[in-house]
Write a protein that holds these residues in place. Structure first.
Motif, PDB file in Angstrom:
ATOM      1  N   LEU A  91       0.929  -1.219  -0.088  1.00  0.00           N
ATOM      2  CA  LEU A  91      -0.216   0.020   0.051  1.00  0.00           C
ATOM      3  C   LEU A  91       0.820   1.171  -0.024  1.00  0.00           C
ATOM      4  N   ILE A  92       0.813   2.025  -1.075  1.00  0.00           N
ATOM      5  CA  ILE A  92       1.668   3.375  -1.246  1.00  0.00           C
ATOM      6  C   ILE A  92       0.890   4.362  -0.329  1.00  0.00           C
ATOM      7  N   PRO A  93       1.796   5.161   0.520  1.00  0.00           N
ATOM      8  CA  PRO A  93       1.272   5.936   1.332  1.00  0.00           C
ATOM      9  C   PRO A  93       0.516   7.231   0.629  1.00  0.00           C
ATOM     10  N   ASP A  94       1.391   7.779  -0.375  1.00  0.00           N
ATOM     11  CA  ASP A  94       1.017   9.039  -1.251  1.00  0.00           C
ATOM     12  C   ASP A  94       1.802   8.530  -2.642  1.00  0.00           C
ATOM     13  N   ASP A  95       1.469   9.623  -3.685  1.00  0.00           N
ATOM     14  CA  ASP A  95       2.148   9.553  -4.797  1.00  0.00           C
ATOM     15  C   ASP A  95       2.832  10.504  -5.233  1.00  0.00           C
ATOM     16  N   ASP A  99       9.083  10.640  -2.983  1.00  0.00           N
ATOM     17  CA  ASP A  99       8.829   9.336  -1.860  1.00  0.00           C
ATOM     18  C   ASP A  99       8.874   8.064  -2.949  1.00  0.00           C
ATOM     19  N   CYS A 100       8.202   8.361  -4.036  1.00  0.00           N
ATOM     20  CA  CYS A 100       7.842   6.782  -4.744  1.00  0.00           C
ATOM     21  C   CYS A 100       9.268   6.507  -5.472  1.00  0.00           C
ATOM     22  N   GLY A 125      -1.163   5.799  -8.105  1.00  0.00           N
ATOM     23  CA  GLY A 125      -1.699   7.117  -8.483  1.00  0.00           C
ATOM     24  C   GLY A 125      -0.713   7.780  -9.673  1.00  0.00           C
ATOM     25  N   SER A 126      -0.314   9.129  -9.660  1.00  0.00           N
ATOM     26  CA  SER A 126       0.401   9.798 -10.622  1.00  0.00           C
ATOM     27  C   SER A 126       1.742   9.512 -10.424  1.00  0.00           C
ATOM     28  N   ALA A 127       2.260   8.550  -9.530  1.00  0.00           N
ATOM     29  CA  ALA A 127       3.886   7.994  -9.640  1.00  0.00           C
ATOM     30  C   ALA A 127       3.629   6.670 -10.544  1.00  0.00           C
ATOM     31  N   SER A 128       2.627   6.077 -10.953  1.00  0.00           N
ATOM     32  CA  SER A 128       2.708   4.751 -11.632  1.00  0.00           C
ATOM     33  C   SER A 128       3.704   4.658 -12.705  1.00  0.00           C
TER      34      SER A 128
END
Length: 406
Positions: A91-95, A99-100, A125-128
């Protein structure tokens, strides 16, 4: 004996759909979009764009719950598990891009240790597009179906990483923190040299998501002029998705030289990633592209203000770091702030710009102030950013020394 799984920190929405659906964020490469698979149930973050803007009004969709929590492996057992042959959903905390990038580097180390592990990421999200650089990873941009979830042996909530709760005031290096948590050595780095005997492709990325980290226009204009005299092919990349971009571009003024290209922004993060990979040299603010450079070891100079360059760059030395050394009565750079803060009565800024101690700035702002943001990135920068203007000759010399090696 490993502890039993416990609920994830974030809540998820459980929903059903009578109709097939497909979804992908506009700034993510189209090949990473997601489609339904006829499962009876799907899961998305309760705060996600999909939940807030799509599911609420979509016909044929039934929200079952907004309080679902995955059962996740406890943090104190991450380093004790043998993940050989296992399927693990993270589970990714944010995008946030930086951080990603750290998480993607960690996944490379995890695959190096457990060659046959199957890795999935939820909430990419946007970091995919960043996670797509990890070979064999399965990307769930915004949702996962119940059928897909059954294929995973374990779920791990990366927001349990040390320091994550305080990341807004004290930056964390996710690659370092996660490799330590899992007891893994990081992937060895391959040093990338500047090409010799050719015109260098130099990318300048001065804008960050916060005025605390965006470079002063005067600094950028003078660096660009210096590079133009060195016969480089220069691409200056702005950010059309930020409301301050037009004001920042106007503050830069005219940029003389046929070798200078100005890009207002890229359509997708994948395009930005490709750009960073293709440059011979970068001049970057403390922003996503500075971190993306780690994935390719692109050489360059990173210019830092409020955040600590040593923490953010970690073991990566591809960027030479310039750190603002501002010192004032209420703060000294780097102070650790990642974003602007607010007083209880609504004044927005930082310790130095407002002349207040950190204890008087308890929260991040609830509402944006476009006029203030434009002023902070054009003519009234926060003190640690303003300090960079006095460093222009020294920063230019640092970059010139690097380029002389080509």
């Amino acid at each position: 004996m490993p502890r039993a799984p416990h609920p994830s920190r974030k809540t998820f929405t459980r929903f059903a759909s009578k109709q097939p659906f497909q979804f992908g964020l506009p700034n993510v490469s189209s090949e990473l979009s997601q489609s339904s698979d006829n499962s009876p149930i799907y899961f998305t973050r309760a705060t996600s764009l999909l939940r807030r803007q799509v599911l609420a009004t979509a016909s044929g969709v039934k929200i079952k719950s907004d309080n679902y929590r995955f059962q996740v492996l406890p943090r104190d057992g991450w380093g004790e598990r043998d993940f050989s042959g296992k399927s693990v959903l993270f589970l990714i905390p944010d995008d946030a891009l930086g951080d990603c990038v750290g998480m993607a580097l960690f996944f490379r180390a995890l695959k190096q240790r457990f060659g046959d592990i199957r890795i999935g990421v939820l909430n990419a999200g946007s970091a995919s597009d960043i996670f797509a650089l990890v070979q064999g990873i399965e990307i769930f941009q915004l949702f996962i179906s119940s059928a897909q979830l059954k294929n995973f042996d374990h779920v791990i909530d990366l927001s349990e990483m040390e320091g994550w709760r305080d990341i807004a005031t004290m930056p964390v290096n996710p690659e370092e923190a996660l490799c330590e948590a899992f007891g893994l050595p990081p992937v060895p780095l391959e040093k990338r040299q500047l090409p010799k005997g050719t015109r260098l492709k130099v990318g300048i990325v001065p804008m960050a998501s916060s005025p605390l980290r965006t470079l002063p226009p005067k600094l950028v204009s003078e660096i660009t002029a210096m590079l133009a005299k060195r016969d480089c092919d220069i691409t200056l990349v702005l950010n059309a998705y930020q409301g301050v971009m037009k004001a920042y571009k106007a503050a830069l003024g005219p940029l003389a030289g046929n070798s200078i290209r100005v890009v207002d922004g890229f359509k997708t993060i994948g395009d930005l990633v490709s750009f960073v990979a293709q440059q011979d040299y970068l001049v970057v603010a403390d922003s996503g592209p500075a971190h993306i450079s780690k994935l390719f070891q692109t050489p360059g100079t990173g210019i830092y203000s409020s955040a600590d360059a040593k923490t953010l760059q970690g073991r990566h030395t591809n960027l030479r770091a310039w750190q603002s050394d501002f010192t004032g009565p209420h703060c000294s750079a780097p102070c650790g702030l990642a974003k602007l803060r607010a007083t209880p009565d609504g004044k927005i800024g930082c310790m130095g710009s407002l002349g207040l101690p950190i204890t008087a700035l308890p929260d991040t702002p609830e509402k944006s102030d476009p006029e203030l943001a434009r002023a902070l990135v054009t003519n009234k920068p926060v003190p640690c950013v303003a300090r960079l203007e006095t460093d222009i000759p020294a920063i230019s010399d640092l970059i010139s020394q690097d380029l002389a090696k080509a």
